[in-house]
Design a protein around this motif. Structure first.
Motif, mmCIF file in Angstrom:
data_model
loop_
_atom_site.group_PDB
_atom_site.id
_atom_site.type_symbol
_atom_site.label_atom_id
_atom_site.label_comp_id
_atom_site.label_asym_id
_atom_site.label_seq_id
_atom_site.Cartn_x
_atom_site.Cartn_y
_atom_site.Cartn_z
ATOM 1 N N PRO B 44 55.011 49.592 49.846
ATOM 2 C CA PRO B 44 55.311 50.949 49.414
ATOM 3 C C PRO B 44 56.662 51.006 48.696
ATOM 4 N N ASN B 45 56.932 52.131 48.040
ATOM 5 C CA ASN B 45 58.221 52.296 47.384
ATOM 6 C C ASN B 45 59.337 52.108 48.405
ATOM 7 N N GLY B 46 60.362 51.366 48.021
ATOM 8 C CA GLY B 46 61.498 51.166 48.925
ATOM 9 C C GLY B 46 61.283 50.054 49.929
ATOM 10 N N SER B 47 60.232 49.260 49.738
ATOM 11 C CA SER B 47 59.979 48.204 50.731
ATOM 12 C C SER B 47 60.778 46.930 50.456
ATOM 13 N N GLY B 48 61.483 46.908 49.320
ATOM 14 C CA GLY B 48 62.348 45.759 49.043
ATOM 15 C C GLY B 48 61.804 44.801 48.006
ATOM 16 N N LYS B 49 60.720 45.187 47.334
ATOM 17 C CA LYS B 49 60.091 44.273 46.370
ATOM 18 C C LYS B 49 61.037 43.941 45.208
ATOM 19 N N SER B 50 61.593 44.975 44.605
ATOM 20 C CA SER B 50 62.461 44.738 43.437
ATOM 21 C C SER B 50 63.718 43.980 43.842
ATOM 22 N N THR B 51 64.229 44.284 45.021
ATOM 23 C CA THR B 51 65.413 43.562 45.503
ATOM 24 C C THR B 51 65.081 42.080 45.673
ATOM 25 N N ALA B 52 63.895 41.803 46.208
ATOM 26 C CA ALA B 52 63.492 40.397 46.384
ATOM 27 C C ALA B 52 63.442 39.692 45.034
ATOM 28 N N MET B 53 62.918 40.370 44.027
ATOM 29 C CA MET B 53 62.847 39.772 42.686
ATOM 30 C C MET B 53 64.249 39.519 42.138
ATOM 31 N N VAL B 86 61.862 31.410 33.347
ATOM 32 C CA VAL B 86 61.189 32.539 33.986
ATOM 33 C C VAL B 86 61.161 33.720 33.019
ATOM 34 N N GLY B 87 59.993 34.261 32.789
ATOM 35 C CA GLY B 87 59.883 35.498 32.020
ATOM 36 C C GLY B 87 59.823 36.659 32.990
ATOM 37 N N THR B 88 60.545 37.728 32.705
ATOM 38 C CA THR B 88 60.625 38.815 33.696
ATOM 39 C C THR B 88 60.492 40.185 33.060
ATOM 40 N N ILE B 89 59.938 41.081 33.834
ATOM 41 C CA ILE B 89 60.169 42.511 33.617
ATOM 42 C C ILE B 89 60.430 43.077 35.005
ATOM 43 N N ILE B 90 61.619 43.577 35.233
ATOM 44 C CA ILE B 90 61.905 44.246 36.502
ATOM 45 C C ILE B 90 62.175 45.705 36.172
ATOM 46 N N GLU B 91 61.376 46.583 36.751
ATOM 47 C CA GLU B 91 61.353 48.004 36.418
ATOM 48 C C GLU B 91 60.992 48.154 34.946
ATOM 49 N N ALA B 92 61.685 49.018 34.202
ATOM 50 C CA ALA B 92 61.275 49.242 32.806
ATOM 51 C C ALA B 92 61.628 48.028 31.953
ATOM 52 N N ASP B 165 57.428 43.383 37.484
ATOM 53 C CA ASP B 165 57.621 44.459 38.446
ATOM 54 C C ASP B 165 56.914 45.702 37.921
ATOM 55 N N GLU B 166 55.923 46.158 38.636
ATOM 56 C CA GLU B 166 55.141 47.336 38.257
ATOM 57 C C GLU B 166 54.742 47.272 36.781
ATOM 58 N N PRO B 167 53.973 46.254 36.397
ATOM 59 C CA PRO B 167 53.705 46.065 34.969
ATOM 60 C C PRO B 167 52.844 47.143 34.328
ATOM 61 N N THR B 168 52.112 47.915 35.138
ATOM 62 C CA THR B 168 51.269 48.945 34.512
ATOM 63 C C THR B 168 51.802 50.352 34.785
ATOM 64 N N ASN B 169 53.045 50.427 35.194
ATOM 65 C CA ASN B 169 53.646 51.734 35.473
ATOM 66 C C ASN B 169 53.594 52.621 34.233
ATOM 67 N N GLY B 170 53.060 53.816 34.397
ATOM 68 C CA GLY B 170 53.070 54.779 33.300
ATOM 69 C C GLY B 170 52.011 54.537 32.242
ATOM 70 N N VAL B 195 53.473 39.269 40.739
ATOM 71 C CA VAL B 195 53.331 40.666 40.326
ATOM 72 C C VAL B 195 53.765 41.540 41.486
ATOM 73 N N CYS B 196 54.740 42.364 41.225
ATOM 74 C CA CYS B 196 55.271 43.218 42.265
ATOM 75 C C CYS B 196 54.785 44.627 42.010
ATOM 76 N N THR B 197 54.106 45.205 42.955
ATOM 77 C CA THR B 197 53.509 46.515 42.690
ATOM 78 C C THR B 197 53.254 47.283 43.982
ATOM 79 N N HIS B 198 53.096 48.611 43.825
ATOM 80 C CA HIS B 198 52.623 49.381 44.977
ATOM 81 C C HIS B 198 51.180 49.829 44.720
#
Lengths: 241, 317
Positions: B44-53, B86-92, B165-170, B195-198
């Motif tokens: 879920p949101n706030g579970s630490g996924k982005s921080t782990a990345m 490493v190729g990345t997208i974290i958040e936007a 990180d949330e690659p299909t957000n929006g 792939v990090c997602t909720h």
């Protein structure tokens, strides 16, 4: 380093800053043509002051911009995954920035000198061209050190507006505020920088107390390091996103 | 599962804890991602996924433990070189909005030091469906198109690992579908993907393996089938002769495999077994022969909610 060069070449702010500096020099040259002075020293004084002010402001803007670009654009993650060695990131940024500002300051000095030369020849005014060159090119080291100061403040504040405001205050406003505390004023960055420029230009009025060139250079370097190191260390040590 | 420096596991978290002041965002996180797989980090949101990345990529320092990418942790001599792969997208997607996609990619190519000519850059952008907009400023792009530019950026330099990180957000459904298709192609190119997602649907459609996180802790990991099997929502429905119903219930209860009940004339075991032949053998030994056996799987959402005891937004029921 190539990426930093590409950013300078492709992004809008450096281009507009260069246009503003060189445009300001051209406009000043035109004004000197339209409103002629009586003697060559006046031409040198006006163009020297304008060029110095323009290059210093440009150096502050570019220094603050380069340090905060990724914070403002959200591209820091992209930069730090391309080069995870943060010291190298900063060295590349600062190296390219210093070269760019030096090139801009030299171009501005050369353009200003050329314009003054053309205008004074047209108006038949005698001019010490050696003094003109010394005055204009003496601004180049100051522009470079101001860049380093603004870069350091950008790393510290992580805000382009904040860094520009603090740097402008530090470089241009503080000496005016401290005019009634001459003992303190002699030790601020702007005094060392002004004295360095005056010594390089050979423009020291008799009876005016000015630091010697080595002391002035040392003062400028020490201040630049003092203002650069905290932001640099913050960038190396902090969690960044 | 964690093997220090193992090339077979390009991504490894080994007892990683991250705190901000008194707040613990990651707590003793350990898992690893096998080479060439697509692993979903779900929470879920706030579970630490982005921080782990961010810890994995060296953007954040772990308070304790080590996160390794291609066997290198932050502080190791080879870490910078490993992260370059490493190729990345974290958040936007991090884009220079006034520049075209091509110029954004040129900067990335220059920063990484990879040699990629204009043709390769254009090819990469064509592959993510941006052929007609190569020279337009990305600031004019829709969110979905920016996300495609982000994916192209992540693919610069033939990365060994892609972290999204949330690659299909929006994105609209069509955009999400296309991005998922791109993600599904990555293992074929030898790329290990995290792939990090909720979004559970994203995991179900793209991932081979999932790691479930909640409040900075790993609460479950495994193949999607293994995770689904942990739910009591799934199970087996067994048809036997009516006169054998009671004996069948007693036999299966005696196996101790889970709750056994009778529903609508069928025997129901409230647990999905990897090998249902255990049931058929046990019943046959008692002279009970099956008329039918259906295996019901919980979907990932049901399993996730049951394991974490939350809804998808992280709210406790």
């Amino acid at each position: 380093m190539n990426a930093e060069l590409l950013k300078l070449r492709l992004l809008a702010l450096p281009r507009w800053t260069a246009i503003a500096v060189l445009g300001g020099v051209v406009v000043t040259g035109a004004m000197l043509d339209v409103f002629p002075r009586d003697d060559g020293a006046a031409f040198i004084g006006v163009m020297g002051t304008v060029t110095s002010l323009l290059t210093e402001i440009a150096a502050i803007v570019l220094g603050a911009w380069a340090a905060t670009l990724e914070f403002n654009s959200g591209a820091l993650q992209r930069t730090l995954t391309a080069q995870a060695d943060r010291s190298r990131v900063l060295l590349a940024k600062l190296g390219v920035l210093v070269l760019a500002v030096a090139a801009l300051a030299i171009a501005a000095a050369a353009a200003a000198g050329g314009l003054v030369d053309v205008v004074t020849r047209q108006q038949g005014i005698d001019l010490d061209r050696g003094e003109l060159a010394r005055t204009l090119f003496a601004n180049v080291p100051a522009a470079i050190t101001v860049t380093v100061v603004a870069f350091g403040l950008g790393l510290l504040t992580r805000s382009i507006g904040g860094a520009i405001t603090v740097a402008l205050t530090f470089v241009l406003v503080l000496p005016g505020l401290l005019v009634f505390l001459p003992a303190v004023n002699r030790l601020v960055y702007a005094t060392f920088e002004g004295d360095m420029t005056s010594r390089l230009a050979g423009d020291v009025a008799p009876g005016v107390e000015v630091h010697s060139l080595p002391v002035a250079v040392l003062g400028v370097v020490v201040w630049a390091v003092v203002l650069l190191v905290p932001g640099w260390l913050r960038f190396l040590r902090d969690d960044l996103k | 599962m964690v093997t220090a420096g193992s090339s077979a596991h390009p991504i490894e978290f080994e007892q990683v804890t991250k705190t901000f002041g008194k707040r613990t965002v990651l707590s003793d996180l350990s898992f690893s991602v096998p080479e060439g797989t697509v692993v979903g980090m779900l929470g879920p949101n706030g579970s630490g996924k982005s921080t782990a990345m961010r810890v994995l990529l060296g953007l954040y320092s772990a308070t304790s433990g080590r996160a390794r990418v291609l066997g290198q942790a932050k502080g190791d001599r080879g870490f910078a070189e490993a992260v370059r792969r490493v190729g990345t997208i974290i958040e936007a997607p991090p884009l220079y909005k006034r520049l075209s996609p091509i110029d954004n990619l040129r900067i990335r190519v220059a920063a990484t030091g990879f040699s990629a000519g204009d043709a390769e850059v254009r090819g990469l952008l064509n592959r993510v469906g941006l052929a007609g907009r190569l020279d337009d400023p990305v600031g004019d792009f829709s969110l979905g198109m920016r996300q495609r530019v982000g994916i192209a950026l992540a693919l610069v330099g033939d990365p060994k690992i892609v972290v999204l990180d949330e690659p299909t957000n929006g994105l609209d459904p069509a955009g999400s579908f296309e991005i998922r298709k791109l993600i599904q192609e990555l293992p074929g190119r030898g790329i290990t993907t995290l792939v990090c997602t909720h979004r559970l649907a994203e995991i179900e459609s793209t991932c081979d393996y999932a790691v479930l996180m909640q409040r900075g802790r790993l609460v479950a990991e495994g193949t999607l089938d293994e995770i689904r099997a942990r739910s009591t929502v799934g199970g087996h429905r067994i048809q036997v002769a009516p006169e054998a119903l009671e004996r069948a219930v007693a036999t299966l209860t005696a196996l101790g495999l889970g709750q056994v009940s009778v529903d609508d004339g069928d025997v129901v075991l409230a647990r999905t077994l990897d090998d249902p032949s255990v049931l058929t053998r046990a019943l046959a030994q008692q002279g009970i022969y099956l008329r039918g056996l259906q295996t019901q799987h919980a979907n990932l959402e049901e399993a996730f909610l049951e394991i974490t005891g939350t809804d998808q937004d992280g709210t406790q029921p």
